[in-house]
Scaffold this motif. Structure first.
Motif, short mmCIF file in Angstrom:
data_model
loop_
_atom_site.label_atom_id
_atom_site.label_comp_id
_atom_site.label_asym_id
_atom_site.label_seq_id
_atom_site.Cartn_x
_atom_site.Cartn_y
_atom_site.Cartn_z
N ASN A 33 0.86 -1.18 0.00
CA ASN A 33 0.00 0.00 0.00
C ASN A 33 0.89 1.24 0.00
O ASN A 33 1.51 1.57 1.01
N VAL A 34 0.97 1.92 -1.15
CA VAL A 34 1.87 3.06 -1.27
C VAL A 34 1.33 4.30 -0.55
O VAL A 34 2.05 5.26 -0.34
N GLN A 35 0.08 4.24 -0.15
CA GLN A 35 -0.49 5.33 0.64
C GLN A 35 0.08 5.31 2.05
O GLN A 35 0.25 6.35 2.68
N LEU A 36 0.37 4.10 2.53
CA LEU A 36 0.89 3.93 3.89
C LEU A 36 2.41 3.83 3.92
O LEU A 36 3.01 3.96 4.99
N ASP A 37 3.02 3.57 2.78
CA ASP A 37 4.47 3.32 2.71
C ASP A 37 5.11 4.28 1.71
O ASP A 37 5.18 4.00 0.53
N GLN A 38 5.56 5.43 2.22
CA GLN A 38 6.11 6.47 1.34
C GLN A 38 7.38 6.01 0.65
O GLN A 38 7.63 6.36 -0.50
N THR A 39 8.18 5.19 1.32
CA THR A 39 9.40 4.66 0.71
C THR A 39 9.06 3.82 -0.51
O THR A 39 9.68 3.94 -1.57
N ALA A 40 8.05 2.96 -0.37
CA ALA A 40 7.61 2.13 -1.50
C ALA A 40 7.05 3.00 -2.62
O ALA A 40 7.28 2.72 -3.80
N ALA A 41 6.32 4.05 -2.26
CA ALA A 41 5.76 4.96 -3.27
C ALA A 41 6.89 5.62 -4.06
O ALA A 41 6.84 5.68 -5.30
#
Length: 76
Positions: A33-41
């Motif tokens: 979930n890129v909304q919750l994980d800025q690094t992944a986004a």
């Protein structure tokens, strides 16, 4: 075994459709979930140049959006 990662947000209807599709095909996947994980986004944008979701990585290939035909072509 397929390596499938689905990048989603909380508010994306196509993300839900995509996950439901994978479930009906009995394809296991990891959800990020890129909304919750800025690094992944940030990593997603660096990798694909796209922030839109869903994005799905299947065995190293990327599928943008809800595209069942392409997904089925990429899975083993």
């Amino acid at each position: 075994m397929n390596q499938i990662t689905v990048y989603t947000t909380n508010t994306c209807p196509y993300c839900t459709m995509l996950k439901n599709f994978l479930n009906t095909q009995n394809l296991a996947y990891k959800e990020v979930n890129v909304q919750l994980d800025q690094t992944a986004a940030n990593k997603l944008v660096e990798t694909t140049g796209q922030l839109g979701v869903p994005q799905t990585e299947i065995n190293g290939q990327w599928v943008l959006g809800f595209d069942p035909e392409t997904i089925m072509n990429l899975v083993k």
